[in-house]
Write a protein that holds these residues in place. Structure first.
Motif, PDB file in Angstrom:
ATOM      1  N   PHE A   6     -13.902  22.492  10.090  1.00 38.03           N
ATOM      2  CA  PHE A   6     -13.886  23.889  10.506  1.00 38.03           C
ATOM      3  C   PHE A   6     -12.899  24.074  11.648  1.00 38.03           C
ATOM      4  CE2 PHE A   6     -18.271  23.120   9.006  1.00 38.03           C
ATOM      5  CZ  PHE A   6     -18.253  23.973   7.906  1.00 38.03           C
ATOM      6  N   SER A   7     -11.979  24.973  11.446  1.00 39.19           N
ATOM      7  CA  SER A   7     -11.067  25.320  12.534  1.00 39.19           C
ATOM      8  C   SER A   7     -11.817  26.231  13.496  1.00 39.19           C
ATOM      9  CB  SER A   7      -9.839  26.041  11.980  1.00 39.19           C
ATOM     10  OG  SER A   7     -10.225  27.279  11.414  1.00 39.19           O
ATOM     11  N   ARG A   8     -11.139  26.692  14.509  1.00 38.71           N
ATOM     12  CA  ARG A   8     -11.762  27.607  15.464  1.00 38.71           C
ATOM     13  C   ARG A   8     -12.177  28.898  14.753  1.00 38.71           C
ATOM     14  NH1 ARG A   8     -15.183  27.703  19.143  1.00 38.71           N
ATOM     15  NH2 ARG A   8     -14.927  29.356  20.626  1.00 38.71           N
ATOM     16  N   VAL A   9     -11.501  29.241  13.653  1.00 37.88           N
ATOM     17  CA  VAL A   9     -11.926  30.371  12.820  1.00 37.88           C
ATOM     18  C   VAL A   9     -12.402  29.795  11.491  1.00 37.88           C
ATOM     19  CG1 VAL A   9     -11.258  32.538  11.719  1.00 37.88           C
ATOM     20  CG2 VAL A   9     -10.199  31.869  13.892  1.00 37.88           C
ATOM     21  N   PRO A  10     -13.711  29.727  11.249  1.00 37.07           N
ATOM     22  CA  PRO A  10     -14.201  29.133  10.005  1.00 37.07           C
ATOM     23  C   PRO A  10     -13.789  29.955   8.793  1.00 37.07           C
ATOM     24  CG  PRO A  10     -16.008  30.098  11.276  1.00 37.07           C
ATOM     25  CD  PRO A  10     -14.794  30.153  12.147  1.00 37.07           C
ATOM     26  N   PRO A  11     -13.751  29.347   7.605  1.00 36.26           N
ATOM     27  CA  PRO A  11     -13.169  30.002   6.424  1.00 36.26           C
ATOM     28  C   PRO A  11     -13.822  31.317   6.039  1.00 36.26           C
ATOM     29  CG  PRO A  11     -14.318  27.955   5.832  1.00 36.26           C
ATOM     30  CD  PRO A  11     -14.181  27.973   7.312  1.00 36.26           C
ATOM     31  N   TRP A  12     -15.153  31.426   6.207  1.00 38.02           N
ATOM     32  CA  TRP A  12     -15.816  32.686   5.827  1.00 38.02           C
ATOM     33  C   TRP A  12     -15.380  33.836   6.744  1.00 38.02           C
ATOM     34  CZ3 TRP A  12     -18.341  28.135   6.995  1.00 38.02           C
ATOM     35  CH2 TRP A  12     -18.857  28.013   8.293  1.00 38.02           C
ATOM     36  N   ASP A  13     -15.120  33.540   8.023  1.00 40.33           N
ATOM     37  CA  ASP A  13     -14.619  34.573   8.931  1.00 40.33           C
ATOM     38  C   ASP A  13     -13.149  34.887   8.653  1.00 40.33           C
ATOM     39  OD1 ASP A  13     -17.053  34.761  10.154  1.00 40.33           O
ATOM     40  OD2 ASP A  13     -16.461  33.796  12.021  1.00 40.33           O
ATOM     41  N   ALA A  14     -12.360  33.846   8.361  1.00 40.40           N
ATOM     42  CA  ALA A  14     -10.923  34.040   8.132  1.00 40.40           C
ATOM     43  C   ALA A  14     -10.685  35.012   6.979  1.00 40.40           C
ATOM     44  CB  ALA A  14     -10.260  32.693   7.852  1.00 40.40           C
ATOM     45  N   GLN A  15     -11.462  34.893   5.900  1.00 38.42           N
ATOM     46  CA  GLN A  15     -11.278  35.789   4.755  1.00 38.42           C
ATOM     47  C   GLN A  15     -11.648  37.227   5.104  1.00 38.42           C
ATOM     48  OE1 GLN A  15     -12.765  34.248   0.869  1.00 38.42           O
ATOM     49  NE2 GLN A  15     -13.242  32.383   2.019  1.00 38.42           N
ATOM     50  N   MET A  16     -12.703  37.391   5.907  1.00 38.34           N
ATOM     51  CA  MET A  16     -13.116  38.745   6.301  1.00 38.34           C
ATOM     52  C   MET A  16     -12.110  39.371   7.256  1.00 38.34           C
ATOM     53  SD  MET A  16     -17.232  38.098   6.667  1.00 38.34           S
ATOM     54  CE  MET A  16     -17.607  39.788   7.130  1.00 38.34           C
ATOM     55  N   ILE A  17     -11.538  38.567   8.151  1.00 36.88           N
ATOM     56  CA  ILE A  17     -10.509  39.070   9.069  1.00 36.88           C
ATOM     57  C   ILE A  17      -9.271  39.494   8.284  1.00 36.88           C
ATOM     58  CG2 ILE A  17      -8.901  38.378  10.905  1.00 36.88           C
ATOM     59  CD1 ILE A  17     -11.202  36.549  11.962  1.00 36.88           C
ATOM     60  N   GLU A  18      -8.892  38.675   7.308  1.00 34.24           N
ATOM     61  CA  GLU A  18      -7.712  38.974   6.493  1.00 34.24           C
ATOM     62  C   GLU A  18      -7.859  40.291   5.736  1.00 34.24           C
ATOM     63  OE1 GLU A  18      -5.457  36.933   2.678  1.00 34.24           O
ATOM     64  OE2 GLU A  18      -6.483  35.634   4.112  1.00 34.24           O
ATOM     65  N   ARG A  19      -9.077  40.613   5.342  1.00 40.73           N
ATOM     66  CA  ARG A  19      -9.329  41.849   4.596  1.00 40.73           C
ATOM     67  C   ARG A  19      -9.753  43.010   5.491  1.00 40.73           C
ATOM     68  NH1 ARG A  19     -12.607  39.609  -0.649  1.00 40.73           N
ATOM     69  NH2 ARG A  19     -13.112  41.841  -0.849  1.00 40.73           N
ATOM     70  N   GLY A  20      -9.649  42.821   6.804  1.00 36.54           N
ATOM     71  CA  GLY A  20      -9.924  43.909   7.737  1.00 36.54           C
ATOM     72  C   GLY A  20     -11.397  44.203   7.935  1.00 36.54           C
ATOM     73  N   MET A  21     -12.273  43.279   7.553  1.00 40.03           N
ATOM     74  CA  MET A  21     -13.711  43.499   7.687  1.00 40.03           C
ATOM     75  C   MET A  21     -14.246  43.036   9.041  1.00 40.03           C
ATOM     76  SD  MET A  21     -14.885  42.182   3.927  1.00 40.03           S
ATOM     77  CE  MET A  21     -14.565  43.147   2.438  1.00 40.03           C
ATOM     78  N   LEU A  22     -13.478  42.201   9.723  1.00 39.53           N
ATOM     79  CA  LEU A  22     -13.828  41.711  11.050  1.00 39.53           C
ATOM     80  C   LEU A  22     -12.600  41.787  11.944  1.00 39.53           C
ATOM     81  CD1 LEU A  22     -15.814  38.344  10.605  1.00 39.53           C
ATOM     82  CD2 LEU A  22     -16.740  40.503  11.425  1.00 39.53           C
ATOM     83  N   PRO A  23     -12.787  42.099  13.224  1.00 32.41           N
ATOM     84  CA  PRO A  23     -11.638  42.017  14.143  1.00 32.41           C
ATOM     85  C   PRO A  23     -11.327  40.555  14.460  1.00 32.41           C
ATOM     86  CG  PRO A  23     -13.631  42.601  15.343  1.00 32.41           C
ATOM     87  CD  PRO A  23     -14.000  42.584  13.884  1.00 32.41           C
ATOM     88  N   GLU A  24     -10.059  40.290  14.774  1.00 37.37           N
ATOM     89  CA  GLU A  24      -9.680  38.915  15.108  1.00 37.37           C
ATOM     90  C   GLU A  24     -10.319  38.446  16.396  1.00 37.37           C
ATOM     91  OE1 GLU A  24      -5.779  36.984  14.649  1.00 37.37           O
ATOM     92  OE2 GLU A  24      -5.144  38.887  13.774  1.00 37.37           O
ATOM     93  N   LYS A  25     -10.360  39.338  17.375  1.00 32.09           N
ATOM     94  CA  LYS A  25     -10.875  38.957  18.692  1.00 32.09           C
ATOM     95  C   LYS A  25     -12.383  38.719  18.596  1.00 32.09           C
ATOM     96  CE  LYS A  25     -11.105  40.384  23.538  1.00 32.09           C
ATOM     97  NZ  LYS A  25     -10.818  41.460  24.515  1.00 32.09           N
ATOM     98  N   ILE A  26     -12.829  37.676  19.242  1.00 31.21           N
ATOM     99  CA  ILE A  26     -14.238  37.322  19.232  1.00 31.21           C
ATOM    100  C   ILE A  26     -14.826  37.542  20.608  1.00 31.21           C
ATOM    101  CG2 ILE A  26     -13.897  34.886  19.807  1.00 31.21           C
ATOM    102  CD1 ILE A  26     -16.040  34.257  17.710  1.00 31.21           C
ATOM    103  N   ILE A  27     -16.072  37.957  20.661  1.00 31.03           N
ATOM    104  CA  ILE A  27     -16.752  38.163  21.941  1.00 31.03           C
ATOM    105  C   ILE A  27     -17.727  37.015  22.130  1.00 31.03           C
ATOM    106  CG2 ILE A  27     -18.316  39.647  23.242  1.00 31.03           C
ATOM    107  CD1 ILE A  27     -17.131  42.014  21.742  1.00 31.03           C
ATOM    108  N   GLU A  28     -17.501  36.227  23.159  1.00 30.31           N
ATOM    109  CA  GLU A  28     -18.376  35.075  23.405  1.00 30.31           C
ATOM    110  C   GLU A  28     -19.723  35.545  23.909  1.00 30.31           C
ATOM    111  OE1 GLU A  28     -17.546  32.075  22.646  1.00 30.31           O
ATOM    112  OE2 GLU A  28     -15.387  32.303  22.317  1.00 30.31           O
ATOM    113  N   GLY A  29     -20.763  34.779  23.508  1.00 29.59           N
ATOM    114  CA  GLY A  29     -22.110  35.117  23.934  1.00 29.59           C
ATOM    115  C   GLY A  29     -22.362  34.745  25.393  1.00 29.59           C
TER     116      GLY A  29
END
Length: 315
Positions: free
Chosen positions: A292-315
């Motif tokens: 797993f990279s810093r952006v796991p594959p399930w997130d990468a696909q959603m970011i690519e399709r505009g479903m998630l923003p690239e920037k992440i908010i740490e807890g």
């Protein structure tokens, strides 16, 4: 007396604070544990524990003795593992406690690839959402989103776990899509009970921040049940993207309030710095980290399709 064996038994009793639990973890009789500790006490010339019917705690001598003994056992096991690894590959048992949400759907292929690389390592996997101290639980590491239970434990972040609110398109057509986080109060909500933040939910949109306390129509420790609940058009649920990603990408679920982000957590490997299986554990953790990279594959696909923003908010 096998001194190293007795020292290892002493360390296990000290860590678990129980002769019975030490025996269970070492797969030996409790009488053997008692005998080894007694032999070590006779050799040292002082009691290492104060015993009662309910409590086993270290004596002053035992407390002074423990740190060096723990390091000695860890180093001895590490040297033996590396010697085996250099000659014929690492062997033995590696015990891991893992979150249910991570294991189901993403972990089997990872385990198989690890076993192909290291066929003589036998994995014992305990799956639950409980927060554990890996030392007291008798496991080599815990894969979890929760903070380490002790400052003596090491926590290595592996990848971020994002969360989104989502529902089926049918539910949103029927009940209406929330326009702001406060609109969630008008809906049947399915929430996970085990997040460190409990009932406190903070949404961020640009520089704006809204914190809400929300009641759930369904509160559960199973994120997979929440996904099934949402797919029954029962309400809006909050899911980690590692569980919801496939359903969102297929269109079975739709992200609600995509512009309002929740904080993320890290899935981390939590383990003792003096782990007896340090060499095998290092191989295992590096194997997961490499997958797993810093952006796991399930997130990468959603970011690519505009479903998630690239920037992440740490807890």
């Amino acid at each position: 007396m096998d001194r190293l064996e007795s020292i290892e038994t002493f360390v296990r009793v000290a860590e678990t604070q129980s002769f019975a639990e030490a025996a269970r973890q070492m797969r030996i009789a409790k009488s053997v544990v008692t005998s080894r500790v007694k032999q070590l006490e006779d050799h040292v010339g002082a009691p290492l524990f104060h015993r009662s019917t309910r409590v086993v705690r270290l004596s002053d001598v035992g407390q002074a003795f423990l740190r060096d003994c723990t390091s000695l056992v860890a180093r001895a096991n590490d040297v033996m593992d590396q010697m085996r690894g250099a000659r014929a590959g690492p062997t033995g048992v590696l015990r891991v406690h893992a979150l249910t949400g991570f294991v189901l759907g993403h972990f089997a292929a990872l385990l198989h690839a690890f076993q192909v690389s290291y066929p003589d390592i036998r994995l014992e996997l305990i799956v639950s959402d409980a927060v554990v101290d890996p030392v007291k639980a008798g496991v080599d590491c815990a894969l979890q989103i929760f903070p380490a239970a002790s400052t003596e434990l090491i926590s290595r972040p592996l990848f971020p776990v994002r969360r989104v609110f989502c529902a089926t398109p049918e539910y949103l057509r029927s009940k209406g899509a929330p326009q702001s986080p406060r609109d969630l109060h008008k809906h049947a909500l399915g929430l996970y009970s085990g997040y460190p933040t409990r009932d406190r939910w903070t949404f961020r949109h640009g520089d704006d921040e809204i914190t809400l306390y929300m009641n759930a129509a369904l509160l559960t420790n199973s994120v997979h049940l929440l996904r099934e609940y949402a797919l029954e058009h029962a309400g809006i649920v909050c899911l980690p993207t590692l569980v919801a990603g496939d359903s969102i990408l297929k269109g079975d679920l739709e992200v609600v309030l995509p512009e309002h982000q929740l904080s993320s957590f890290s899935l981390s490997a939590v383990y003792a710095g003096t782990s007896r299986n340090a060499f095998k554990l290092k191989l295992f953790i590096e194997h997961i980290a490499a997958a797993f990279s810093r952006v796991p594959p399930w997130d990468a696909q959603m970011i690519e399709r505009g479903m998630l923003p690239e920037k992440i908010i740490e807890g």
